[in-house]
Design a protein around this motif. Sequence first.
Motif, PDB file in Angstrom:
ATOM      1  N   UNK A 114       0.831  -1.205   0.000  1.00 22.35           N
ATOM      2  CA  UNK A 114       0.000   0.000   0.000  1.00 22.35           C
ATOM      3  C   UNK A 114       0.869   1.260   0.000  1.00 22.35           C
ATOM      4  N   UNK A 169       2.225   1.827  -3.456  1.00 26.55           N
ATOM      5  CA  UNK A 169       1.147   2.311  -4.320  1.00 26.55           C
ATOM      6  C   UNK A 169       0.843   3.782  -4.025  1.00 26.55           C
ATOM      7  N   UNK A 170       0.757   4.108  -2.750  1.00 23.94           N
ATOM      8  CA  UNK A 170       0.429   5.477  -2.339  1.00 23.94           C
ATOM      9  C   UNK A 170       1.542   6.450  -2.726  1.00 23.94           C
ATOM     10  N   UNK A 196       4.130   7.277   2.486  1.00 23.93           N
ATOM     11  CA  UNK A 196       2.868   7.920   2.121  1.00 23.93           C
ATOM     12  C   UNK A 196       3.188   9.351   1.703  1.00 23.93           C
ATOM     13  N   UNK A 197       2.562   9.830   0.632  1.00 21.79           N
ATOM     14  CA  UNK A 197       2.945  11.158   0.118  1.00 21.79           C
ATOM     15  C   UNK A 197       2.590  12.287   1.090  1.00 21.79           C
ATOM     16  N   UNK A 245       1.231  15.953   2.038  1.00 14.76           N
ATOM     17  CA  UNK A 245       0.118  16.731   1.509  1.00 14.76           C
ATOM     18  C   UNK A 245       0.106  18.115   2.152  1.00 14.76           C
ATOM     19  N   UNK A 286      -2.677  19.631   2.529  1.00 14.36           N
ATOM     20  CA  UNK A 286      -3.993  19.735   3.160  1.00 14.36           C
ATOM     21  C   UNK A 286      -3.870  19.753   4.679  1.00 14.36           C
ATOM     22  N   UNK A 310      -6.175  18.534   7.348  1.00 15.22           N
ATOM     23  CA  UNK A 310      -7.455  17.811   7.442  1.00 15.22           C
ATOM     24  C   UNK A 310      -8.432  18.454   8.429  1.00 15.22           C
ATOM     25  N   UNK A 366     -10.822  21.087   6.775  1.00 19.13           N
ATOM     26  CA  UNK A 366     -11.742  20.695   5.704  1.00 19.13           C
ATOM     27  C   UNK A 366     -13.075  20.276   6.297  1.00 19.13           C
ATOM     28  N   UNK A 411     -16.747  18.704   5.331  1.00 20.89           N
ATOM     29  CA  UNK A 411     -17.530  18.017   4.291  1.00 20.89           C
ATOM     30  C   UNK A 411     -19.001  18.374   4.457  1.00 20.89           C
ATOM     31  N   UNK A 412     -19.555  18.915   3.398  1.00 24.49           N
ATOM     32  CA  UNK A 412     -20.967  19.336   3.487  1.00 24.49           C
ATOM     33  C   UNK A 412     -21.867  18.274   2.872  1.00 24.49           C
ATOM     34  N   UNK A 468      -9.880  11.779   6.136  1.00 22.25           N
ATOM     35  CA  UNK A 468      -9.281  12.965   6.763  1.00 22.25           C
ATOM     36  C   UNK A 468      -8.761  12.646   8.166  1.00 22.25           C
ATOM     37  N   UNK A 483      -3.731  10.223   2.070  1.00 23.84           N
ATOM     38  CA  UNK A 483      -3.287  10.274   0.667  1.00 23.84           C
ATOM     39  C   UNK A 483      -4.426   9.963  -0.307  1.00 23.84           C
TER      40      UNK A 483
END
Lengths: 268, 268
Positions: free
Chosen positions: A50, A53-54, A255-256, A258, A260, A262, A265, A267-268, B185, B192
Motif C-alpha cells: 500500500x 502504491x500510495x 505515504x505522500x 500533503x 492539506x 485535514x 476541511x 464536508x458538506x 481525513x 493520501x
Amino acid sequence: MNLKTEDYRVKVGKTVRLKNWSTDENGGLDKAEGKAWAKALADELAHWQERLYAENRRSLLIVLQARDAGGKDGTVKHVIGTFNPNGVRISNFKVPSEEERAHDFLWRIHAQTPKTGMIAVFNRSHYEDVLVTRVHDMIDDNTARQRLEHIRNFETLLGDSGTRVLKFYLHVSKDEQEERLQARLDDPDKLWKFSAADLKERALWDKYTKVYEEALGTSTAAAPWYVIPADRKWFRNVLISQIILDTLRDMDPQFPETDLDPKKIKIK
Amino acid sequence: MNLKTEDYRVKVGKTVRLKNWSTDENGGLDKAEGKAWAKALADELAHWQERLYAENRRSLLIVLQARDAGGKDGTVKHVIGTFNPNGVRISNFKVPSEEERAHDFLWRIHAQTPKTGMIAVFNRSHYEDVLVTRVHDMIDDNTARQRLEHIRNFETLLGDSGTRVLKFYLHVSKDEQEERLQARLDDPDKLWKFSAADLKERALWDKYTKVYEEALGTSTAAAPWYVIPADRKWFRNVLISQIILDTLRDMDPQFPETDLDPKKIKIK
C-alpha cells in the motif's frame, strides 16, 4: 524464525553451478509452521504494498523463471495472490506472436514493465530468449552473449528509473518434476495442464541446466537473481514472500506528503 | 441464505430512479455471517475461475462504477482479491492522456478487454465518458445519447465474441460518502486517498444521480447493470461475489477435451 535470504541470492560476478544449490529445504520449519509464517508475512506485505502504491514514485518487477511444473503458477496464486490486485499486473510471456517477432526481443517485455506504484510480475520473461531458444539451437552462443548484455543494460535502465527488479529461479529436482507431471496425468481436473511438449523439454534437462547457469550470471545489485529451493511449495512461498518483504522495506516507500490540513476541511 | 440476485439487476428497457433503490441492505445476515458466506463463495469462485481459464474460449468483463468513496477499490481488494491473479487483469481508467484523447472514446477501453480465459476488471470505465463529462458539460445531450448507443453496440460486439459483461453500480448514500471521506481525513495513513476534487464532485450529487440513471439504461441481457446496495461493505462483497458466481455457473465453462490417454504416457 529468521531466514537469511542473502544465502539464496546469486552474488554479482559469481558463476553458478546448480548442482551445488539445494532444491529441498525447510528452513527448520514444518509445513504448518511455514504456512502460518507465510500468512504473517502476507499481512506485512499488504502494508508495504500500500505504501508503494500510495507513494506512486517507484515500482517493483518480479521475474519468475522455472522449468515446466517448477511452480511459477503456484507462486503467482499463493504469493502474489495475497497482494491487493489493484496494484499488481501479471504478464505471461508465451511463444512470441508474429508481430512480436517482428521487433527486437525486449520490445514486448518493455511494454509490460510496471508503472509507478505498481508491482509487475513476469510469468516467464525476456530470459526465455536466452533459454528455450539456446536449448533448441535457435540462436548461437554469440547472439546469446549479446542478448545477455542487452538484458543487463535493460535492467540497469529500469533500476535507474526507479524500478527494482527481483528475479527468482524456482529450483526443482528432476524427481520432483516427475511427480508433478505425473500428478497432472492422474487427476482429470489437472490433465488440461499437461502438455506432451513438457516431456520433450524434460529430456533436455542438462542442456537447460547449462543455459540457466549462464542466465543466472546476470545477477546485479539492482536486479539480483535468487535460486529458490522449490521442491516444497510452502517453503518456496515463505522464502519468496520474505525476499519481497525485505526488498520493499529496503525501498522504504512513504505515504505522500500533503499540503492539506485535514482539520480545516469541512464536508458538506 | 439465498440471495435473489435478479432483484438487483436493472431490467432491460426499464428507467431507473435511484431513490427507489436501497443503499443499505443486509440480506437478513449479520456481518460475521456475511463474511463467512463471502469466504465460502470465494472457494466456489476459485473453482469456476479455473474452469474459465482452462477452457480458454470465453472471458468475463466486470465493470465497476461508483461515486467517489463508493467502494470500487475495496471491491477489487476483497472480491477480486480472492481470485487467482494469473487469470485477472485490472484496468484503472483515469483522466485520458493526450494520446488517448486523440482517439475515439472506446479506443483505450477496447485495448483492455479480456483475452479468452481471463477476467478483466474495469475500475471506472467507458461510462465515465457519459458521466463526469456530462456533469461538467464537456459534452452535450446529443453526444451523450450517441455515446450511449456506441456503448451498447460495443458491448454487443463483446457479447457476440464470447465475453460476458457484468456492470456494477455501487450505490452509496450521501451520508455514507460523507463518513468515508471524513475517515480519510481522520486517519494519517488514509489521507493520501483524500482529494479536494472529491468535494467538488460531491456538490454535484443530484446531477450525477441523473446521468447515472441514464447510463443504467444500457442494461442488456448480454451486459446487465446491477445496482448494489453499498453502504455496508461486507454486504456489497457478498452480493457481487454471488452475482459473479451465478454468471460463471451459467456460462458453465468446461475443462478442455484432450486426445491424450494419461495411462499410456510414461515420464522418464
